[in-house]
Structure formats: C-alpha cells, structure tokens
Design a protein around this motif. Structure first.
Motif, short mmCIF file in Angstrom:
data_model
loop_
_atom_site.label_atom_id
_atom_site.label_comp_id
_atom_site.label_asym_id
_atom_site.label_seq_id
_atom_site.Cartn_x
_atom_site.Cartn_y
_atom_site.Cartn_z
N ILE A 11 0.74 -1.38 0.10
CA ILE A 11 -0.10 0.24 0.26
C ILE A 11 1.18 1.52 0.33
N ASP A 12 0.67 2.01 -1.58
CA ASP A 12 1.63 2.68 -1.71
C ASP A 12 0.84 3.59 -2.12
N ASP A 13 1.18 5.03 -2.16
CA ASP A 13 0.65 6.45 -3.48
C ASP A 13 1.50 6.37 -4.06
N ASP A 14 2.90 5.54 -4.62
CA ASP A 14 3.83 6.01 -5.65
C ASP A 14 3.63 5.42 -6.36
N GLN A 15 3.30 5.12 -7.73
CA GLN A 15 3.12 3.92 -8.53
C GLN A 15 4.84 3.46 -8.60
N ILE A 16 5.95 4.11 -8.69
CA ILE A 16 7.06 3.60 -8.83
C ILE A 16 7.56 2.59 -7.50
N ILE A 17 7.79 2.91 -6.90
CA ILE A 17 7.97 2.13 -5.72
C ILE A 17 6.83 1.01 -5.28
N ILE A 18 5.40 1.04 -5.96
CA ILE A 18 4.43 -0.12 -6.04
C ILE A 18 5.38 -0.97 -6.62
N LEU A 19 5.74 -0.65 -7.66
CA LEU A 19 6.14 -1.15 -8.91
C LEU A 19 7.56 -2.27 -8.49
N LEU A 20 8.58 -1.19 -8.16
CA LEU A 20 10.14 -1.46 -7.54
C LEU A 20 9.62 -2.46 -6.23
N HIS A 21 8.87 -2.16 -4.94
CA HIS A 21 8.57 -2.88 -4.36
C HIS A 21 7.68 -4.65 -4.65
N LYS A 22 6.92 -4.69 -5.45
CA LYS A 22 6.43 -6.16 -6.08
C LYS A 22 7.30 -6.32 -6.49
N ALA A 23 8.36 -6.25 -7.06
CA ALA A 23 9.43 -7.06 -7.81
C ALA A 23 10.45 -7.76 -7.41
N GLN A 24 10.97 -6.55 -5.68
CA GLN A 24 11.04 -7.22 -4.38
C GLN A 24 10.51 -8.32 -4.12
N GLN A 28 12.01 -12.42 -3.69
CA GLN A 28 12.27 -12.76 -2.56
C GLN A 28 11.23 -14.14 -1.67
N LEU A 29 10.28 -13.49 -2.32
CA LEU A 29 9.55 -13.92 -1.59
C LEU A 29 7.69 -14.96 -2.89
N GLN A 30 8.80 -15.91 -3.49
CA GLN A 30 8.36 -16.01 -4.46
C GLN A 30 6.99 -16.63 -4.11
N GLY A 31 5.76 -17.14 -5.33
CA GLY A 31 4.86 -17.72 -5.29
C GLY A 31 3.43 -17.26 -4.57
N MET A 32 3.30 -16.19 -3.80
CA MET A 32 2.71 -15.94 -2.84
C MET A 32 1.89 -14.71 -3.90
N ASP A 33 0.63 -14.53 -3.22
CA ASP A 33 0.03 -13.70 -4.29
C ASP A 33 0.22 -12.07 -3.73
N VAL A 34 0.59 -10.98 -4.26
CA VAL A 34 0.95 -10.11 -3.84
C VAL A 34 -0.35 -8.83 -4.68
N GLN A 35 -0.74 -8.31 -4.09
CA GLN A 35 -1.90 -6.94 -4.48
C GLN A 35 -1.62 -5.60 -4.18
N ALA A 36 -1.26 -5.04 -5.06
CA ALA A 36 -0.35 -3.70 -4.76
C ALA A 36 -2.04 -2.21 -4.46
N PHE A 37 -2.39 -1.44 -3.86
CA PHE A 37 -3.06 -0.77 -3.94
C PHE A 37 -2.50 0.05 -3.70
N HIS A 38 -2.41 1.56 -4.78
CA HIS A 38 -2.04 3.06 -3.86
C HIS A 38 -2.78 3.84 -3.65
N ASP A 39 -3.77 3.23 -2.86
CA ASP A 39 -5.37 3.80 -2.15
C ASP A 39 -5.59 3.65 -1.12
N ALA A 40 -5.11 3.92 0.27
CA ALA A 40 -5.31 3.24 1.98
C ALA A 40 -6.43 2.90 1.65
N GLN A 41 -7.87 3.90 1.33
CA GLN A 41 -9.08 3.18 1.81
C GLN A 41 -9.60 2.11 0.81
N GLU A 42 -9.06 1.98 -0.03
CA GLU A 42 -9.04 0.96 -1.03
C GLU A 42 -8.59 -0.18 -0.49
N ALA A 43 -7.60 -0.53 -0.09
CA ALA A 43 -7.38 -2.07 0.74
C ALA A 43 -7.82 -2.25 1.40
#
Length: 136
Positions: A11-24, A28-43
């Motif tokens: 959960i982060d409002d910066d799309q670049i950070i979301i892409l970077l963190h999602k890739a990391q 590193q935590l392969q096989g897990m379901d990763v969901q990203a939100f740029h809006d905390a209310q939506e999350a």
C-alpha cells in the motif's frame, strides 16, 4: 496438506515504489499472491470485505499518503478487521523518531523500514517469521 501462503499487500501512493516493491517481493517471496494498492482506503475496503479468518496477510504500508494516511489505515484496520492473522511492516521515507515510536503502539506492526525495501530485509523477514511465512 500444504500451509496456505499469506497474501501480501503493498500500500503506497507512489506507483514507482509499488512497482519496485512488488518486484522485490515477487523475487524474494516467490509464489505468494501480491496485491498492490495506491489508495489506502481501497486496500482497507478490500481487507474488510474478505472475512479472512485464518488467512494470513502481510502488509507493507506507507505512512504519508493522501486521502487516508498510514496511521488512519491502521486505526480503521483495528476497528473493522480481525487483525489476529495480520502483520504490518511500515515502509516509509519518514525518518522521524516520533513516527517510529508511534508504530510501536499498533500490535500488528512488526517492523519499520526506510524506503525502498531491499532484498536483504525480505530475506531476514522470511527467516524471522519462520512458519508464519512458509517456504514454497
């Protein structure tokens, strides 16, 4: 029977950070379901609607966001969701001691990292959480 893997939320409002963190996280935590939100209310609405008793959730949360900041998200999360199976790591650009101290007031917050997260932090996290974050 194989243990159910946690769902990971970024959960982060910066799309670049979301892409970077999602890739990391995916590396590193392969096989897990990763969901990203740029809006905390939506999350928050997503987590509140899941009725996810027994489903482990790992949340990487930014503090400084528009509309709903990280503190408001944590307050609402505690009020609306059973947090027994939720762990939160704050990942922020804030170096404020008061922010770090405030994070300790939330029982689901297990760590406070400076942006961007790194592979060494995720490796250490996997080791630290052990069975909670099973290897796939």
């Amino acid at each position: 029977m194989k243990a159910k893997l946690p769902v990971i939320y970024i959960i982060d409002d910066d799309q670049i950070i979301i892409l970077l963190h999602k890739a990391q996280v995916k590396t590193q935590l392969q096989g897990m379901d990763v969901q990203a939100f740029h809006d905390a209310q939506e999350a928050l609405e997503t987590l509140a609607s899941l009725n996810s008793t027994g489903q482990k959730n790992l949340i990487f949360l930014d503090i400084n966001m528009p509309r709903m900041n990280g503190w408001q998200f944590l307050d609402q999360l505690q009020e609306r969701v059973n947090c027994e199976d939720i762990k939160v790591i704050i990942v922020t650009s804030s170096l404020s001691k008061s922010d770090k101290d405030k994070s300790t007031q939330y029982p689901m917050v297990i760590d406070y990292w400076e942006k961007p997260m790194g592979s060494a932090q995720l490796t250490e996290l996997r080791e630290r959480l052990g069975e909670w974050l099973p290897k796939n």
